[in-house]
Enzyme design. Structure first.
Site, PDB file in Angstrom:
ATOM      1  N   ASP A 154     -92.617  58.590  -8.740  1.00 35.96           N
ATOM      2  CA  ASP A 154     -92.414  59.315  -7.548  1.00 35.96           C
ATOM      3  C   ASP A 154     -91.121  60.284  -7.065  1.00 35.96           C
ATOM      4  O   ASP A 154     -90.769  60.777  -5.823  1.00 35.96           O
ATOM      5  CB  ASP A 154     -93.078  58.749  -6.379  1.00 35.96           C
ATOM      6  N   ASP A 196     -90.678  54.147  -4.088  1.00 31.65           N
ATOM      7  CA  ASP A 196     -89.929  53.167  -5.009  1.00 31.65           C
ATOM      8  C   ASP A 196     -89.430  53.928  -6.039  1.00 31.65           C
ATOM      9  O   ASP A 196     -88.608  53.435  -6.987  1.00 31.65           O
ATOM     10  CB  ASP A 196     -90.650  52.003  -5.545  1.00 31.65           C
ATOM     11  N   ASP A 250     -95.554  56.049  -0.191  1.00 37.09           N
ATOM     12  CA  ASP A 250     -96.248  55.698  -1.723  1.00 37.09           C
ATOM     13  C   ASP A 250     -96.642  54.162  -1.353  1.00 37.09           C
ATOM     14  O   ASP A 250     -96.289  53.419  -0.594  1.00 37.09           O
ATOM     15  CB  ASP A 250     -94.949  55.492  -2.645  1.00 37.09           C
TER      16      ASP A 250
HETATM   17  P1  ADP Z   1     -98.812  54.396  -6.884  1.00 39.42           P
HETATM   18  O1  ADP Z   1     -99.045  55.681  -6.450  1.00 39.42           O
HETATM   19  O2  ADP Z   1     -99.682  53.419  -6.251  1.00 39.42           O
HETATM   20  O3  ADP Z   1     -97.324  53.864  -6.685  1.00 39.42           O
HETATM   21  P2  ADP Z   1     -98.775  55.142  -9.663  1.00 39.42           P
HETATM   22  O4  ADP Z   1     -98.804  56.431  -9.546  1.00 39.42           O
HETATM   23  O5  ADP Z   1     -97.674  54.517 -10.051  1.00 39.42           O
HETATM   24  O6  ADP Z   1     -99.123  54.016  -8.473  1.00 39.42           O
HETATM   25  O7  ADP Z   1     -99.884  54.400 -10.768  1.00 39.42           O
HETATM   26  C1  ADP Z   1    -101.135  54.857 -10.376  1.00 39.42           C
HETATM   27  C2  ADP Z   1    -102.025  53.986 -11.381  1.00 39.42           C
HETATM   28  O8  ADP Z   1    -101.855  54.433 -12.695  1.00 39.42           O
HETATM   29  C3  ADP Z   1    -101.977  52.686 -11.330  1.00 39.42           C
HETATM   30  O9  ADP Z   1    -103.017  52.196 -10.078  1.00 39.42           O
HETATM   31  C4  ADP Z   1    -102.572  52.198 -12.690  1.00 39.42           C
HETATM   32  O10 ADP Z   1    -103.888  52.132 -12.680  1.00 39.42           O
HETATM   33  C5  ADP Z   1    -102.151  53.451 -13.463  1.00 39.42           C
HETATM   34  N1  ADP Z   1    -100.873  52.789 -14.107  1.00 39.42           N
HETATM   35  C6  ADP Z   1     -99.693  53.534 -14.117  1.00 39.42           C
HETATM   36  N2  ADP Z   1     -98.927  52.879 -14.836  1.00 39.42           N
HETATM   37  C7  ADP Z   1     -99.406  51.939 -15.377  1.00 39.42           C
HETATM   38  C8  ADP Z   1     -98.870  50.830 -16.348  1.00 39.42           C
HETATM   39  N3  ADP Z   1     -97.807  50.952 -16.732  1.00 39.42           N
HETATM   40  N4  ADP Z   1    -100.018  50.092 -16.753  1.00 39.42           N
HETATM   41  C9  ADP Z   1    -101.219  50.222 -16.489  1.00 39.42           C
HETATM   42  N5  ADP Z   1    -101.689  50.993 -15.614  1.00 39.42           N
HETATM   43  C10 ADP Z   1    -100.744  51.969 -15.191  1.00 39.42           C
HETATM   44 MG    MG Z   2     -95.430  54.065  -7.210  1.00 39.60          MG
END
Ligand code: ADP
Ligand code: MG
Length: 634
Positions: free
Chosen positions: A532, A528, A334
């Protein structure tokens, strides 16, 4: 060595000394000159007494097993073999085997003692982890410090940790600054500096200053308690190889026992030689039939491997995961919080014309007030004002999109373009590379915040060392934008990138990769746990970031990295492979030697001496080899 083991050892040492003394008397002819024709009976009596001294506990155990109707264990085999050897005294036409009978028991006991010592030692290495368990917490009452059971401390109470003490409960520093020794948790020897506001996890040792810590979790859910729980349950999850050995031992022992009976009975009935000769060969078989070298050394190797991994701050939840880890050829990461630090810096705030940049940031911070997502945490940090939680209601977090909340009766949306599109809010692109947080208030676009994460120090090294040890593919999954993903990916040398994934898409992506796994290759997912956890469960081996990861991640994962350093994965894989090598060395070596001795015994070439040396010797070598699994070169 504990007291029981010491007593046991002394008894065996005395028995061995007496044994050699008797042997010398016998060989020097002293017995013959004293007892004349009945010297053999005198020798028998002496050896038998030593035999009882050395092995009375084994005899008792064998007897208990017979009464329970479950005789096929080593104590029984040794008892039958040794008593059988002593019984030769009643057959005057054969050479009496009293010395052999006594020796078999002695060496068997030496092997047992050694085993118990080795098991104790490797248990200690794991329980040096156990030492992290604190048995009290200091609480200030009426200006005085009192020690209380950590279980009694409520969340939000302030505990005091003096220099030299372990932090008993997770919390945040409210007063004082100090250096923390995290070695027991992470294997890292460099102390960590903490001051007011820093989060500390239980299990670290406070080295220099007095710390006041406001607890954020009950004791039972603090890091230490969870680790101990994991370690205690680790031995229940057995590896395939381990189960195979248990099953193998269960058939091997009876087969050899019956073979021994056949060997003792059939050939003499067919007139192939004297009874005593064949009975002796049968007894030799019994000595070899004991599977202890395998039964003990295989689990011990796994135990050692898990202990070794824990020394570098990697918790493996069972030997099965260690075995799977050794076969991993695809590692899926991730991005946020795993390969990047997850603490975003605000690069720019781009308000729409006529909008105050502070308005954009404060609305974002308010909307994110209740989120644990690394983005939310970073935005709250960037916002300098205080957040009045009374003004916020109806918070809805949409994973992979962003958040929606009502702030002072205004509906605020903070998230990516998917979130904006979904709610029909206007938004526009930004030409900076970075994660873009669009902010809209009551459907009106207020502007966006560009944030950037830093790649973890050891991320590039992680990918390189994984490739080096033969991992075929490193893949990065992210919900973030493609340009950000590509920038990170090319910086650290990842093989494949999938961007703009929703949490569900990540599961699909991993399933797709799993379908392409060939043969024995396994897939590990590292995350983390924020958005996921389902992927962690789906992968062959789920690896979670322990320090910053969510509780759900630690729960769902099979392997936990205590200090969030992905580079530990390659090291853990090395330990896993070394463990598997040792396991197989032991299996092949022990079975090989046993088969050779069985063949020699059937032919009448191997006598009891060889059999017992073979058996105990193999067990000792296998155990020594198993203990190598514990050693990690740091
Ligand atoms: P990653 O796969 O990099 O771990 P996430 O799946 O957690 O990222 O989140 C993907 C995207 O969703 C982020 O890049 C952001 O644009 C948006 N996002 C998720 N959670 C939030 C939040 N709490 N506030 C703002 N944007 C969010
Ligand atoms: Mg993540």
């Amino acid at each position: 060595m504990n007291r029981k083991q010491r007593k046991w050892r002394n008894r065996i040492v005395i028995a061995i000394a007496l044994f050699f003394a008797t042997m010398m008397l016998e060989k020097a002819g002293a017995l013959a000159s004293l007892f004349g024709a009945s010297a053999a009976y005198a020798a028998f009596a002496l050896y038998f007494a030593i035999f009882l001294l050395a092995g009375h506990d084994v005899l008792r155990k064998a007897w208990a097993n017979i009464r329970r109707g479950d005789p096929f264990d080593e104590a029984f085999l040794m008892t039958v073999a040794t008593i059988g050897a002593f019984a030769t005294i009643f057959f005057p036409e054969t050479e009496p085997q009293s010395a052999e009978g006594c020796a078999v028991m002695l060496f068997y006991q030496v092997g047992e003692l050694f085993q118990s010592y080795a098991v104790g030692k490797s248990r200690k290495s794991i329980s040096s982890m156990m030492d992290i368990a604190p048995d009290y917490a200091n609480i200030e009452r009426d200006g005085e410090l009192v020690e209380v059971d950590p279980d009694e401390v409520q969340v939000g109470d302030v505990i005091v940790v003096k220099p030299g003490e372990r932090v008993p409960i997770d919390g945040t520093v409210t007063q004082g600054s100090s250096q923390l020794d995290t070695a027991a948790l992470t294997g890292e020897s460099i102390p960590r500096h903490v001051e007011v506001g820093a989060d500390v996890i239980s299990g670290c040792i406070n080295m220099t200053g007095i710390l006041h810590i406001q607890t954020t979790k009950p004791f039972g859910e603090s890091t230490v308690s969870r680790i101990l729980e994991l370690v205690e349950n680790a031995s229940e999850k057995k590896a395939k190889t381990e189960n195979f050995i248990t099953r193998f031992a269960r058939v091997y022992t009876p087969i050899v026992t019956f073979a021994a009976i056949f060997l003792a009975i059939i050939p003499p009935i067919l007139g192939m030689g004297p009874w005593t000769d064949w009975v002796l060969r049968g007894l030799t078989f019994l000595v070899v039939s004991c599977p202890c070298a395998l039964v003990i050394s295989v689990p011990l190797s796994f135990f050692g491997g898990i202990g070794g991994a824990s020394k570098i701050g990697v918790l493996v939840k069972g030997s099965n995961y260690l075995e799977l880890l050794s076969k991993v050829d695809t590692v899926v990461f991730d991005k946020t919080g795993t390969l990047t630090s997850g603490s975003f810096n605000v690069v720019a705030v781009h308000p729409e014309a006529g909008v105050d940049p502070d308005y954009v940031l404060s609305n974002a911070a308010y909307a994110e007030a209740f989120s644990d997502h690394p983005i939310a945490v970073s935005i709250k940090q960037a916002y300098s004002g205080t957040i009045d939680q009374e003004r916020i209601k109806d918070v809805k977090e949409e994973s992979g999109h962003g958040v929606q909340a009502t702030v002072d009766e205004h509906v605020v949306l903070v998230g990516n373009d998917k979130l904006m599109a979904e709610h029909g809010s206007a938004w526009h692109e930004c030409d900076l590379v970075g994660t873009i947080l669009h902010v809209s208030v009551d459907g009106d676009y207020a502007g966006h915040i560009v944030i950037a994460d830093v790649v973890k120090e050891d991320a590039a090294e992680t990918i390189a060392s994984l490739h080096e040890i033969g991992v075929k593919k490193c893949v990065m999954l992210t919900g973030d934008r493609r340009d950000v993903a590509e920038a990170v990916g090319s910086e650290i040398g990842i093989d494949e990138i999938r961007a703009q994934l929703l949490p569900g898409d990540k599961v699909n992506a991993v399933e797709h990769l799993l379908a392409f796994e060939k043969g024995d290759g396994k897939l590990a997912f590292v995350g983390d746990g924020i958005n996921d956890a389902p992927v962690l469960m789906r992968a062959d081996v789920g690896i979670a970031m322990g320090a910053m990861g969510s509780d759900a991640a630690i729960e769902a994962a099979d392997v936990v990295l205590m200090d969030d350093k992905p580079s530990k994965i390659a090291r853990a894989m090395r330990i896993a492979r070394k463990t598997m090598r040792i396991v197989w060395q032991n299996i092949i070596f022990a079975i090989g030697i046993k088969i050779a001795i069985l063949a020699l015994a059937a032919l009448g070439i191997a006598n009891m001496w060889l059999a017992v040396f073979g058996d105990v010797g193999v067990a000792m070598i296998a155990i020594l080899n198993a203990m190598r699994a514990m050693r990690v070169d740091s």
